[in-house]
Design a protein around this motif. Sequence first.
Motif, mmCIF file in Angstrom:
data_model
loop_
_atom_site.group_PDB
_atom_site.id
_atom_site.type_symbol
_atom_site.label_atom_id
_atom_site.label_comp_id
_atom_site.label_asym_id
_atom_site.label_seq_id
_atom_site.Cartn_x
_atom_site.Cartn_y
_atom_site.Cartn_z
ATOM 1 N N VAL A 435 0.856 -1.187 0.000
ATOM 2 C CA VAL A 435 0.000 0.000 0.000
ATOM 3 C C VAL A 435 0.897 1.245 0.000
ATOM 4 O O VAL A 435 1.876 1.293 0.745
ATOM 5 C CB VAL A 435 -0.886 0.020 1.273
ATOM 6 N N PRO A 436 0.589 2.246 -0.826
ATOM 7 C CA PRO A 436 1.414 3.465 -0.842
ATOM 8 C C PRO A 436 1.344 4.204 0.498
ATOM 9 O O PRO A 436 0.280 4.295 1.103
ATOM 10 C CB PRO A 436 0.776 4.328 -1.938
ATOM 11 N N CYS A 437 2.493 4.711 0.966
ATOM 12 C CA CYS A 437 2.485 5.445 2.231
ATOM 13 C C CYS A 437 3.367 6.693 2.158
ATOM 14 O O CYS A 437 3.923 7.129 3.150
ATOM 15 C CB CYS A 437 2.895 4.547 3.390
ATOM 16 N N GLY A 447 6.199 2.199 -0.263
ATOM 17 C CA GLY A 447 5.055 1.354 0.081
ATOM 18 C C GLY A 447 5.319 0.550 1.334
ATOM 19 O O GLY A 447 6.463 0.287 1.678
ATOM 20 N N PHE A 448 4.249 0.177 2.034
ATOM 21 C CA PHE A 448 4.412 -0.765 3.146
ATOM 22 C C PHE A 448 3.626 -2.027 2.842
ATOM 23 O O PHE A 448 2.713 -2.027 2.015
ATOM 24 C CB PHE A 448 4.004 -0.153 4.487
ATOM 25 N N GLN A 449 4.028 -3.110 3.517
ATOM 26 C CA GLN A 449 3.435 -4.406 3.258
ATOM 27 C C GLN A 449 2.696 -4.926 4.483
ATOM 28 O O GLN A 449 3.200 -4.842 5.598
ATOM 29 C CB GLN A 449 4.548 -5.388 2.871
ATOM 30 N N LEU A 450 1.504 -5.457 4.260
ATOM 31 C CA LEU A 450 0.771 -6.156 5.310
ATOM 32 C C LEU A 450 0.696 -7.631 4.925
ATOM 33 O O LEU A 450 0.353 -7.960 3.792
ATOM 34 C CB LEU A 450 -0.647 -5.599 5.458
ATOM 35 N N ASP A 472 -4.009 10.443 2.679
ATOM 36 C CA ASP A 472 -4.255 10.998 1.343
ATOM 37 C C ASP A 472 -3.255 10.537 0.295
ATOM 38 O O ASP A 472 -3.205 11.074 -0.799
ATOM 39 C CB ASP A 472 -4.214 12.539 1.413
ATOM 40 N N PHE A 473 -2.445 9.525 0.639
ATOM 41 C CA PHE A 473 -1.346 9.171 -0.269
ATOM 42 C C PHE A 473 -1.822 8.655 -1.619
ATOM 43 O O PHE A 473 -1.126 8.758 -2.616
ATOM 44 C CB PHE A 473 -0.416 8.157 0.401
#
Lengths: 482, 95
Positions: A435-437, A447-450, A472-473
Amino acid sequence: MEIYELTVHELLEKLDKKEITKEEILASYQNRINEKEKDVQAFVTITEQEAKEEIKQKANNPSKLAGIPIGIKDNICTKGVKTTCASKMLENFVAPYDATVMEKINEAGMVSFGKLNMDEFAMGGSTEHSYFKKTKNPWNLNKVPGGSSGGSAAAVAAGMVPWALGSDTGGSIRQPASFCGIVGLKPTYGLVSRFGLVAFASSLDQIGTLTKDVKDSALLLNVIAGHDEKDSTSADREKEDYTKALKNDVKGLKIGVPKEYFGDGINTEVKEAIEKVIEKYRQLGATVEECSLDVADYALATYYIIACAEASSNLGRFDGIRYGYRTKNYENLKDIYRNSRSEGFGAEVKRRIILGTYVLSSGYYDAYYKKAQQVRTLVKNEYAKNFAKYDVILTPTASNVAFDIGSKINDPLEMYLADLCTVPVNIAGLPGISVPCGLNSEGMPIGFQLIGKPFAESTILNAAYTYEQNTDFRKNKPEFKN
Amino acid sequence: MQVSKEEILHIAKLANLNLKEEEVDTYMGHLEEILNFANIVNKAPIDGLEETIGVNEAYNVFRKDEIIESLNRDELLQNAPEAQEGMFKIPKVIN
């Protein structure tokens, strides 16, 4: 706002309210391809003309997704349209059948705009190993889009298709999604049929989605997930509606953050961005704790042993006899095999076949391959231990942002090390989403990963959605800097 | 981890690949470097652990023994570099 900037769920709302038509959607994306493809170079084959015809034929399809364009990674078989794997070996290969995911895409009435560039046979993390072209990152045209699904990620980020399919063997969806500022989902091994996906490493490969936002990931996963008799590793489970999981609420969610992914190998700006993500989740009511996943280095080494071993076996089928490239230079059968393979495969593919053959060869099997399979058990156990305590695990997606084209091409090991955060997920067969952060100081996406438990796509999608809706990224847009 | 020239040529032969003289050196260097890194698996705490060959539980998957339509032969042969009388064509292998 232009049509090509909208997400698919926004397109569907506007279609529903009769504010736009399917023809307008098609025209908007066609214009966008005409305008941007020369800079981005995301497609191997463009089929937008065929798409126009298809849309007419599918005019009466009652599916709500009828007429929505999609881009397909070029290792997914499409009947009647070339599937090249971005390799000279398959330059003229036209699959005589559709992959199961393509049957599902077609049934839903979607129209393919073409086949997207990738690293040859999905081996690489930059799309520089394509036989045909180098795809550029829409945020900065001098940077790689990531890989191996680099064409898919770049096409979505550039607004040339509203969403795309990719494949992920060690991060090939999540890493390019992170590099291009979009959402990339690798489902649990077995959730999506691999029938018709050209095999790289069969025990790790999984088809997944590249989309502008999390809701679109859930929508597209609804289409492609499901049991398939033609893939004996596909899971026989009841169908879920993943859009129903998006609750915009993470109160009580337990998140573990493995300290091993915040070491020296991770870029400072990436670390800072991830720390802000953690802070955000806390504000939103989740519990975030540091945990330990002490298998990172072992997992990466294991990945390259297993993936290359399986690739050396899978790519044995390319022999110049039944399909694919055949050398002109031969006198006997042995010459056909050796010369077709030597002329048809690129350098990275040969490198991995050699490594894979080596670790499987007599005398080294026990030292490498067998050990790697045992480490695989260790990795699975480590995740299981953590999932006894946490609902999701959070890490950076990649150790750094997108790098300059050409900067790592001569150093395969350095390229491999960049996959540190993504490969353990494939080894354990778990679902992961990027997901963009935010953007770094040069304006490149982070990005970060879950990571979730097996088949807990709903949990990671909701966690990703909640973060996305409260930041708002996703509104950042690429600038095609030169 | 040292890889000899003979070894890399042997591996290339097993993999049905020809390597040019300059490729031999490059691949040898890369293989050594990657193997040095991959060697870390030999330090992993794996005593007594089973091997995992795939992540889903191992089981046999059966399908019904039914006659179903197969792919069309002519369509399949269209990708063949050479075909004749409905078959793949290769050079003569028996004298």
